[in-house]
Design an enzyme around this catalytic site. Structure first.
Site, PDB file in Angstrom:
ATOM      1  CE  LYS A   1     -56.427 -25.320 -68.488  1.00 28.99           C
ATOM      2  NZ  LYS A   1     -56.836 -24.035 -69.054  1.00 28.99           N
TER       3      LYS A   1
ATOM      4  CG  ASP B   1     -55.726 -19.622 -75.480  1.00 29.71           C
ATOM      5  OD1 ASP B   1     -55.256 -20.748 -75.252  1.00 29.71           O
ATOM      6  OD2 ASP B   1     -56.110 -18.849 -74.575  1.00 29.71           O
TER       7      ASP B   1
ATOM      8  CG  PHE C   1     -60.713 -18.577 -69.448  1.00 31.43           C
ATOM      9  CD1 PHE C   1     -61.114 -17.719 -68.428  1.00 31.43           C
ATOM     10  CD2 PHE C   1     -59.561 -19.328 -69.263  1.00 31.43           C
ATOM     11  CE1 PHE C   1     -60.388 -17.629 -67.242  1.00 31.43           C
ATOM     12  CE2 PHE C   1     -58.832 -19.245 -68.082  1.00 31.43           C
ATOM     13  CZ  PHE C   1     -59.251 -18.393 -67.075  1.00 31.43           C
TER      14      PHE C   1
HETATM   15  C1  PLP Z   1     -56.637 -22.607 -68.791  1.00 29.81           C
HETATM   16  C2  PLP Z   1     -56.614 -21.675 -69.924  1.00 29.81           C
HETATM   17  C3  PLP Z   1     -55.853 -20.494 -69.892  1.00 29.81           C
HETATM   18  C4  PLP Z   1     -55.115 -20.034 -68.667  1.00 29.81           C
HETATM   19  O1  PLP Z   1     -54.084 -20.880 -68.296  1.00 29.81           O
HETATM   20  P1  PLP Z   1     -53.355 -20.676 -66.860  1.00 29.81           P
HETATM   21  O2  PLP Z   1     -52.225 -21.652 -66.909  1.00 29.81           O
HETATM   22  O3  PLP Z   1     -54.387 -20.996 -65.808  1.00 29.81           O
HETATM   23  O4  PLP Z   1     -52.917 -19.276 -66.789  1.00 29.81           O
HETATM   24  C5  PLP Z   1     -55.828 -19.704 -71.028  1.00 29.81           C
HETATM   25  N1  PLP Z   1     -56.504 -20.063 -72.135  1.00 29.81           N
HETATM   26  C6  PLP Z   1     -57.243 -21.195 -72.201  1.00 29.81           C
HETATM   27  C7  PLP Z   1     -57.955 -21.532 -73.470  1.00 29.81           C
HETATM   28  C8  PLP Z   1     -57.346 -22.030 -71.092  1.00 29.81           C
HETATM   29  O5  PLP Z   1     -58.107 -23.123 -71.150  1.00 29.81           O
END
Ligand code: PLP
Length: 407
Positions: free
Chosen positions: A258, A229, A144
């Site tokens: 986050k 990420d 994700f």
């Molecule tokens: C939450 C998340 C995202 C997306 O972040 P947003 O601030 O909602 O765009 C991307 N990568 C990972 C691993 C996430 O947990």
């Protein structure tokens, strides 16, 4: 008067369902106030929060030190354009650089945006070398990376992408934890490998021993950029400040968001000097990225974490929490496994998890469920053993209740 107020507040759900786009499956609660690991709803009911805004409020709700940093900066200077220098942005970047592998930072406003910057940078790096065909990215199944188009295109989950085709070209998916699949896919069209060191939304999935190290080796052999990420795993969540510190590797690019703002919108892309040099003036930009009022608060977030040794505490309390979940798993057959690191924990059930989320909520605990049957626990890193014990007691009761277990 009280009746009127209650009507007003229940009216919020109805009004919200009418005026907000219907993109979220909401639980029927209106939250009014939060402090530490506690939230209060519009009826004055109290909840212990094991979700923290999905791994966001690592220092707890309404953290007083962050609130005063925010207020101080709001009283001084909210915003100027990135055409000028500002102090908080520079100091936050300096903190991040001096505490990580990275040399440079680009600030954005969200996780998806940080990933957009990473993807653009990886392509631009090879474009600048005249290798325009080297533009594809290997990403993982069940990953994700966010909901904007490039981040969506890098997300290996059909349910997230469906309905938005044609998505961006240039992404190849391989199974997580499969080194050979990456080795076979790597060629001179691939600019980067993009991976969450521990998959979050995909199911709190940790890498097998040696997996990330092997990916680093493969990237080194082929000159490919390795992107982590760490939007969910970063900022102390897994018991290290960055998850990559658990493994014997550093990426070339890393994305954060986050918990960096403890609830304020901020994203960041960090990179080595070599890779970051592909971003020259005009290559990328953001109006709000790194704006003083948000970076001043985020700077207090990271400094406070260091001062109070929050990450060390997370490792300790996370091990305790995991051992308690494992204790539950021994008592209840419905629990298939316990997974995760630090305070990024999950528990796979043999039945759907939604009824447990609702039952916990009834009892004053906020948890969440991903991939249908994995209960996820990502509380503020300041959660106490007592709070964990009371959740465990609650879960123990629920797992012993045949009607909730669907038997
Ligand atoms: C939450 C998340 C995202 C997306 O972040 P947003 O601030 O909602 O765009 C991307 N990568 C990972 C691993 C996430 O947990």
């Amino acid at each position: 008067m009280i009746k009127k107020m209650n009507n007003l507040k229940t009216g919020i759900k109805v009004l919200s369902d009418r005026v907000i786009c219907n993109t979220y499956r909401r639980l029927p609660i209106v939250f009014m106030r939060g402090r530490g690991c506690t939230l209060w709803d519009d009826q004055g009911r109290k909840y212990t929060d094991f979700l923290a805004g999905i791994a966001v409020c690592n220092l707890g709700h309404s953290c007083p030190e962050v609130a005063s940093a925010l207020c101080r900066q709001a009283d001084t200077l909210f915003h100027v354009s990135n055409l000028y220098y500002t102090v908080p942005q520079t100091e936050l970047a300096d903190w991040l650089v001096s505490h990580s592998f990275a040399d440079r930072v680009f600030f954005a406003n969200s996780g998806a945006e940080a990933n957009e910057a990473a993807i653009k940078l990886a392509r631009k790096f090879f474009f600048d070398q005249g290798k325009t065909g080297r533009c594809r990215i290997i990403a993982m199944e069940n990953s994700f990376h966010g909901r904007t188009f490039a981040a969506l295109s890098a997300t290996g989950q059909k349910k997230v992408r469906e309905g938005f085709e044609p998505i961006l070209e240039g992404f190849d998916f391989v199974p997580f934890n499969d080194v050979d699949a990456v080795r076979q896919r790597l060629d001179d069209t691939i600019c980067a490998v993009l991976i969450e060191p521990i998959q979050g939304e995909g199911g709190v999935r940790a890498p097998d021993p040696g997996y990330l190290e092997s990916l680093r080796d493969l990237c080194d052999e082929t000159g490919t950029i390795l992107i982590f990420d760490e939007i969910q795993t970063g900022i102390g969540r897994t018991g290290k400040f960055f998850a990559y510190e658990h493994f014997n590797v550093t990426p070339d690019i890393m994305t954060l968001a986050k918990a960096l703002g403890n609830g304020l919108p901020i994203g960041a892309m960090l990179a080595t000097e070599k890779v970051a040099s592909a971003f020259s003036p005009g290559a990328h930009a953001s109006t709000f990225g790194g704006t003083p009022v948000i970076t001043a608060a985020a700077l207090e977030v990271v400094r406070l974490m260091e001062r109070e040794q929050v990450v060390e505490r997370c490792a300790r309390i996370g091990a305790y929490f995991k051992s308690r979940l494992e204790w539950l798993a021994q008592r209840h057959e419905i629990i298939e496994d316990v997974r995760g690191m630090g305070l990024m924990l999950g528990m796979r059930l043999s039945v759907p998890g939604a009824s447990f989320v609702s039952a916990c909520l009834e009892k004053g605990f906020i948890i969440n469920c991903i991939q249908e049957n994995i209960l996820r626990f990502v509380p503020p890193l300041i959660i106490t053993e007592e709070e964990i014990d009371s959740l465990i007691e609650c879960l123990d009761g629920l797992f012993s209740n045949p009607s909730i277990c669907g038997e």
